[in-house]
Motif scaffolding. Structure first.
Motif, PDB file in Angstrom:
ATOM      1  N   ILE A   3     -89.738  13.952  89.549  1.00  0.00           N
ATOM      2  CA  ILE A   3     -88.434  13.370  89.850  1.00  0.00           C
ATOM      3  C   ILE A   3     -87.448  14.517  90.015  1.00  0.00           C
ATOM      4  O   ILE A   3     -87.371  15.408  89.173  1.00  0.00           O
ATOM      5  N   VAL A   4     -86.698  14.483  91.110  1.00  0.00           N
ATOM      6  CA  VAL A   4     -85.735  15.548  91.390  1.00  0.00           C
ATOM      7  C   VAL A   4     -84.382  14.929  91.724  1.00  0.00           C
ATOM      8  O   VAL A   4     -84.293  13.965  92.469  1.00  0.00           O
ATOM      9  N   GLU A   5     -83.358  15.483  91.108  1.00  0.00           N
ATOM     10  CA  GLU A   5     -81.998  15.051  91.428  1.00  0.00           C
ATOM     11  C   GLU A   5     -81.502  15.907  92.585  1.00  0.00           C
ATOM     12  O   GLU A   5     -81.594  17.131  92.546  1.00  0.00           O
ATOM     13  N   LYS A  15     -86.503  17.123  87.236  1.00  0.00           N
ATOM     14  CA  LYS A  15     -86.469  16.322  86.012  1.00  0.00           C
ATOM     15  C   LYS A  15     -87.894  16.093  85.554  1.00  0.00           C
ATOM     16  O   LYS A  15     -88.793  16.837  85.920  1.00  0.00           O
ATOM     17  N   GLY A  16     -88.102  15.063  84.800  1.00  0.00           N
ATOM     18  CA  GLY A  16     -89.431  14.734  84.300  1.00  0.00           C
ATOM     19  C   GLY A  16     -90.315  14.159  85.376  1.00  0.00           C
ATOM     20  O   GLY A  16     -90.013  14.220  86.564  1.00  0.00           O
ATOM     21  N   GLY A  17     -91.385  13.562  84.942  1.00  0.00           N
ATOM     22  CA  GLY A  17     -92.314  12.959  85.877  1.00  0.00           C
ATOM     23  C   GLY A  17     -93.573  12.507  85.174  1.00  0.00           C
ATOM     24  O   GLY A  17     -93.565  12.241  83.969  1.00  0.00           O
ATOM     25  N   ALA A  51     -88.859  17.677  81.770  1.00  0.00           N
ATOM     26  CA  ALA A  51     -88.483  18.659  82.792  1.00  0.00           C
ATOM     27  C   ALA A  51     -89.095  20.022  82.480  1.00  0.00           C
ATOM     28  O   ALA A  51     -89.578  20.716  83.383  1.00  0.00           O
ATOM     29  N   ALA A  52     -89.096  20.416  81.214  1.00  0.00           N
ATOM     30  CA  ALA A  52     -89.669  21.714  80.833  1.00  0.00           C
ATOM     31  C   ALA A  52     -91.176  21.744  81.106  1.00  0.00           C
ATOM     32  O   ALA A  52     -91.706  22.747  81.592  1.00  0.00           O
TER      33      ALA A  52
END
Length: 165
Positions: A27-29, A109-111, A120-121
């Protein structure tokens, strides 16, 4: 059921299908990107075999909860692009991490990776992993290195006439 509700139900079903059939999700903002920059990002996804879609966060939350990924709720804020890894599970995170260096407005972001929700990390760590082709190349190089050293040593001995061919 009215047509708006029917369309939303179809969209949730589409998202659920992607979640079930994809090997990963990133997921990317993309807040602040121009249309051209977003098109370039989506084109790069397409060339790598990554399916990228933009959905309403509310509909994505419903589909994620239906598939057991309710931990994704915290990442579903703001304008998000969803990158589904269909062939290479590392490709979505790898492309986003590379583009984020060039374009600081992109926020990874996460996924989902291997049917597990990642932060995210963790997604950044996943982006640094080698893909299948890179891993095979590394393996071949590691296997080839001792043989190269042996051949070089034998050639050196032959050149110094310590042994005969």
């Amino acid at each position: 059921m009215n047509s708006f509700r029917k369309k939303k139900v179809e969209t949730v079903a589409e998202i659920e299908g992607f979640l079930k059939n994809s090997s990963s999700l990133a997921i990317v903002e993309y807040r602040g990107l121009t249309v051209e920059e977003l098109q370039n990002l989506r084109q790069e996804f397409k060339s790598a075999g990554v399916l990228s879609k933009i959905y309403k966060n509310r509909l994505f939350k419903i589909a994620a909860e239906n598939n057991g990924y309710s931990d994704l709720k915290s990442d579903l804020v703001g304008p998000n692009l969803f990158a589904f890894g269909t062939t290479d599970p590392i490709a979505p995170a790898k492309i986003i991490a590379k583009k984020a260096k060039e374009q600081p407005l992109l926020i990874l972001k996460g996924g989902i990776y291997e049917k597990t929700v990642v932060s995210a990390a963790e997604n950044i760590i996943i982006s640094s992993l080698p893909n299948y082709t890179e891993a095979l190349t590394m393996l071949a190089s590691a296997l080839q290195s001792p043989l190269k050293k042996l051949v070089f040593s034998l050639k050196l001995l032959i050149d110094k006439q310590k042994i005969t061919a």
